[in-house]
Motif scaffolding. Structure first.
Motif, PDB file in Angstrom:
ATOM      1  N   TYR A 164      -6.729   6.133   0.072  1.00 45.52           N
ATOM      2  CA  TYR A 164      -5.922   5.825  -1.182  1.00 45.52           C
ATOM      3  C   TYR A 164      -5.018   6.987  -1.682  1.00 45.52           C
ATOM      4  O   TYR A 164      -3.724   6.900  -2.050  1.00 45.52           O
ATOM      5  N   ARG A 181      -2.079   7.943   0.797  1.00 39.68           N
ATOM      6  CA  ARG A 181      -1.235   6.593   1.006  1.00 39.68           C
ATOM      7  C   ARG A 181      -1.236   6.167   2.444  1.00 39.68           C
ATOM      8  O   ARG A 181      -0.227   5.870   3.164  1.00 39.68           O
ATOM      9  N   TRP A 182      -2.589   6.269   2.892  1.00 38.92           N
ATOM     10  CA  TRP A 182      -2.945   5.942   4.328  1.00 38.92           C
ATOM     11  C   TRP A 182      -3.152   4.437   4.677  1.00 38.92           C
ATOM     12  O   TRP A 182      -3.987   3.991   3.987  1.00 38.92           O
ATOM     13  N   PRO A 183      -2.184   3.719   5.395  1.00 36.65           N
ATOM     14  CA  PRO A 183      -2.270   2.316   5.232  1.00 36.65           C
ATOM     15  C   PRO A 183      -3.330   1.439   6.026  1.00 36.65           C
ATOM     16  O   PRO A 183      -3.051   0.869   6.995  1.00 36.65           O
ATOM     17  N   SER A 212      -7.276   1.650   1.720  1.00 32.24           N
ATOM     18  CA  SER A 212      -6.431   1.482   0.964  1.00 32.24           C
ATOM     19  C   SER A 212      -6.188  -0.232   0.581  1.00 32.24           C
ATOM     20  O   SER A 212      -5.977  -0.566  -0.453  1.00 32.24           O
ATOM     21  N   ASP A 244      -6.545  -2.023  -3.042  1.00 34.68           N
ATOM     22  CA  ASP A 244      -5.566  -2.967  -3.746  1.00 34.68           C
ATOM     23  C   ASP A 244      -6.352  -4.280  -3.657  1.00 34.68           C
ATOM     24  O   ASP A 244      -5.811  -5.090  -4.619  1.00 34.68           O
TER      25      ASP A 244
END
Lengths: 320, 523
Positions: A261, A264-266, A270, A274
């Motif tokens: 998070y 911004r590591w997908p 994360s 979300d």
């Protein structure tokens, strides 16, 4: 051994079943309505449309019915669809698997390397000062949450020095170099957080094994300190550390959630955060179940590996 | 888009608390503009524009929007029959022209020919009909449905003629249908995979809550877009987003925190916001539960709100206080100038609270979000301090978004003694929606039972063309809102965005959406 494996598999399946029930029920106890989140709590949505959406998503069914439909789907390899996008849950998870795998693997590798280096060095050098420094490092690593470590590393390497990106992900197939540059800080964050308990465990084991008779014999033979540590102390200390590594998997997975998070590591972490914010139950429950399965599987493998490496366990099992 | 001078902009921008852009005496404050064209010059063809947000795009159905973050895509992937112009008027989009019956109950839209979806399927009146019928389907949670609920029949007379028949007159229909976007309904199940609109850009890749990658639609029916690609990126938080802006990684950053805007709009970067903001910082109240079932208690709260200080502290001056307590921007031509102002007056507030039974020692709850919109908490703290002076405790409670909304949303929830902090966006007047939201057929979470006079005024606003009858009805509705205070309107503001110096061709819609369809980089 086979009986042992079968018993462990049975226990693992039962644990996963309990996890699935627990996460399913807990989610539905959370305040908040997925249908409200789906329409962005907009001030111009007719409550009747929300009711229709609830019915469409099956949220009107009794919880046991909802659970049954989901778990039967899971057993058939169908995890359902996100409440928000039109992607199947397995597709969404599939999109996020590689980044998470990369991060956790890199974090684990760094953690093991750091743990080995920082445990063995003070023992080889017999340096109390270095030992205290390492103890300080482990205290800090265990006390500071991974996301705090991440922010500190970003402040130093991205903002202050400006040599590493603070966020973003590029698939390795697209650009391996950019991928590795982006991976470095999150992996280091995870690695530091995971290495701390490993170092504690390993240092305790090293000092215990150091007093063993075979070590004293090795010292008596006049072997060099480095050889004594690497050949006679470390291998015996590593075995119990394996168990610690298995337990650490849980920390890896929970740490990855926060680290992903921040950077911004997908990955799955994360995705989970979300989805919790949006109350996308379909995604949350399947993702948590997957992470729990990984945790259970790793620990199972560690236990089996332990049995392979330590003959006494197999003998004990055979005698029963 | 008019090439207004900076001086003219300053007159129109009531948002700019300090007229820094016009007054060389305040060089530390950047000018706020509704358009990104601070330096005129040719626009280059090509390039990739990276648009940053701190909220993710969760899905792509343009008619059932899941978050404000999604609105950025509305004019990139899709078109409506009409579209907004910067002056808040409806302009032709997929409809080239339209006519209406004298009583505004029948509208004929003449559609462009030769338009096709991104998948190559022709866009015709029959396709438009499918989209309207889908939006009007009560089972589809389309936010725009409430704006066009008077549409009773949709007819495709031929490929380029669409007729909308209404059960009650609506002179503002072209504006009301702006948000009905045209996508291939037959393939709506795959909209997250292909977008399938008719817009200037088409979808290349979409990872929910992470990135949306768009590429130029080479077959676009309109003017060829300048950019090769537009990438919409979601950042974990404001710090990460601002770091990316400063490093040049991002070309445009949306919804910048007001207290960071001035610091970010340096080194030539452009600070953008709407020319006439139509968003409001409000506290919603449950008007069916004590104490706010009593209009006197609501008025007391309105007088206890130090709006000027709140807008200064919470919005860094990028907003205007609304002491008349109505959801109409004071710079709107339809704003009723003669409304009694609820100027900050703690003595009066105390007196009115006592009359309503809220005596010293009472406790009220301020319900706000955690993790986002920190300015709401800032203004809550100001109210907390002021109420304490008159013996009333304000308990500030925060919750993450889903928990926050669950307390008072949708309409019909009971939340006694609670001020639910919120941010509302409406189309500016003469669009009726901001006032219709409070009426009995509206969906205000305040659960207000509007007086018959108010409902009548809204009905008149919805069915009247420009003229004295419309003006009177708008005035009447505002007077009733001012008197009854179903919600507390703290101030009017709009999202602030920052663009790099070389970005051109953006403009900001009333509620803060940044229009990128004509964007490009300076040549």
């Amino acid at each position: 051994m086979i009986r042992y494996v079968l018993r462990r598999l049975g226990v693992s399946a039962l644990m996963l079943l309990l996890v699935s029930i627990l996460i399913f029920v807990v989610l539905r106890l959370l305040p908040g309505d997925p249908t409200v989140a789906r329409v962005g709590a907009a001030q111009n949505v007719d409550p009747a449309a929300l009711a229709a959406l609830r019915a469409e998503l099956g949220l009107d069914d009794p919880i046991p019915v909802q659970y049954w439909q989901w778990i039967i789907g899971v057993l058939h390899g169908e995890l359902g669809r996100s409440y928000f996008s039109q992607f199947e849950v397995e597709e969404i998870i599939g999109q996020r698997l590689l980044p998470t795998f990369e991060l956790t693997l890199a974090g684990m590798v760094l953690a093991v390397l750091l743990a080995l280096a920082l445990s063995v060095l003070p023992t080889v050098l017999r340096s109390r000062g270095l030992g205290r420094l390492v103890d300080g490092y482990t205290t800090l690593g265990m006390a500071a949450p991974p996301f705090v470590l991440g922010i500190v590393l970003v402040a130093i390497f991205s903002v202050r020095i400006g040599i590493l990106p603070n966020e973003g992900y590029v698939a390795p197939a697209e650009n391996l170099l950019t991928n590795l540059r982006a991976l470095l800080l999150p992996a280091l964050t995870l690695g530091i957080a995971l290495s701390a308990p490993l170092i504690r465990y390993l240092r305790a084991e090293l000092s215990e094994v150091e007093g063993a008779r075979h070590v004293r014999t090795a010292v008596g033979k006049g072997l060099r300190r480095r050889v004594v540590v690497l050949r006679h102390i470390l291998p015996n200390a590593m075995l119990p550390a394996l168990t610690s590594l298995g337990i650490t998997t849980g920390a890896v997975l929970s740490g990855a959630v926060a680290v992903e998070y921040v950077f911004r590591w997908p990955g799955l972490g994360s995705l989970l955060v979300d989805s919790v914010y949006k109350r996308d139950y379909a995604v949350i429950q399947s993702t948590v179940l997957l992470l729990a399965a990984v945790f259970v599987l790793v620990n199972l493998l560690v236990d089996l590996l332990y049995g392979v490496l330590d003959p006494r366990l197999r003998v004990g099992e055979a005698r029963r | 888009m008019g090439n207004r001078t900076i001086g003219a902009l300053c007159l129109g921008l009531a948002l700019v608390a300090t007229s820094a852009g016009c007054d060389s005496g305040a060089p530390t404050e950047p000018a706020v503009s509704p358009t990104a064209q601070a330096e005129q010059g040719p626009v280059a063809e090509g390039g990739t524009l990276v648009f940053g947000q701190t909220s993710g795009v969760a899905q792509l159905d343009p008619n059932t929007i899941a978050s404000a973050a999604q609105t950025q895509l509305q004019t990139l992937l899709w078109n409506g029959l009409t579209t907004w112009a910067p002056d808040n008027t409806a302009q032709p989009d997929l409809a080239e022209s339209w006519q209406h019956s004298p009583d505004f109950t029948s509208w004929t839209f003449n559609l462009r020919s030769g338009v096709q979806y991104h998948n190559g399927k022709p866009f015709t009146a029959a396709e438009a009909k499918k989209n309207f019928e889908r939006v009007l389907d009560p089972e589809v949670p389309a936010q725009v449905a409430t704006k066009i609920d008077m549409v009773s029949r949709v007819t495709a007379e031929n490929d380029t003629t669409l007729v909308l028949e209404l059960e009650r007159p609506n002179p503002q229909l072209p504006a009301a249908i702006v948000d009905v976007k045209m996508s291939d309904v037959d393939d709506i199940a795959n909209v997250d995979r292909n977008g399938n609109g008719t817009g200037p850009y088409e979808l290349r890749a979409f990872v929910p809550d992470q990135t949306v990658e768009l590429v130029r639609n080479e077959d676009y029916w309109g003017e060829r877009p300048h950019l090769d690609e537009v990438t919409i990126v979601r950042y974990a938080d404001a710090t990460a987003a601002q770091t990316a802006m400063r490093s040049g990684e991002v070309d445009v950053l949306a919804a910048v925190a007001p207290d960071s805007a001035a610091g970010l709009a340096t080194e030539g970067r452009q600070l953008l916001t709407a020319e006439e903001p139509a968003s409001y910082v409000v506290w919603e109240l449950d008007t069916t539960s004590p104490p706010f079932d009593n209009p006197v208690a609501r008025q007391a709260l309105s007088y206890a709100a130090d709006r000027e200080s709140m807008m200064d502290a919470g919005y860094a001056g990028y907003g205007i206080a609304t002491p008349a307590n109505v959801v109409v921007n004071p710079n709107n031509e339809h704003y009723e100038q003669g409304l009694p102002a609820h100027q900050f007056d703690l003595d009066k507030a105390k007196e009115l609270f006592a009359e309503a039974g809220v005596t010293e020692g009472s406790t009220l709850t301020f319900w706000t979000k955690s993790g986002s919109d920190p300015e709401w908490t800032t203004i809550g703290e100001i109210l907390q301090q002021d109420l304490a002076k008159i013996g009333i405790t304000l308990d500030i409670q925060t919750a993450e978004t889903s928990t926050w909304s669950a307390k008072f949303y949708p309409q019909g929830k009971r939340y006694p003694g609670t001020l639910a902090a919120n941010y509302l966006s409406f189309t500016p007047l003469p669009g009726s929606y901001s006032l219709a939201w409070f009426a009995d057929q509206g969906t205000c979470e305040c659960n207000w039972s509007a007086p018959a006079e108010y409902n009548q005024a809204v009905a008149t606003i919805e069915s009247s063309a420009e003229g004295p009858e419309l003006d009177t009805a708008i005035t009447t509705a505002q007077r009733i809102l001012n008197r009854e205070s179903p919600i507390i309107v703290v101030g009017s503001t709009a999202f602030l965005s920052v663009a790099q110096q070389n970005v051109r061709g953006l403009w900001v819609q009333a509620e803060g959406t940044v229009h990128l369809e004509e964007a490009g980089f300076a040549a």
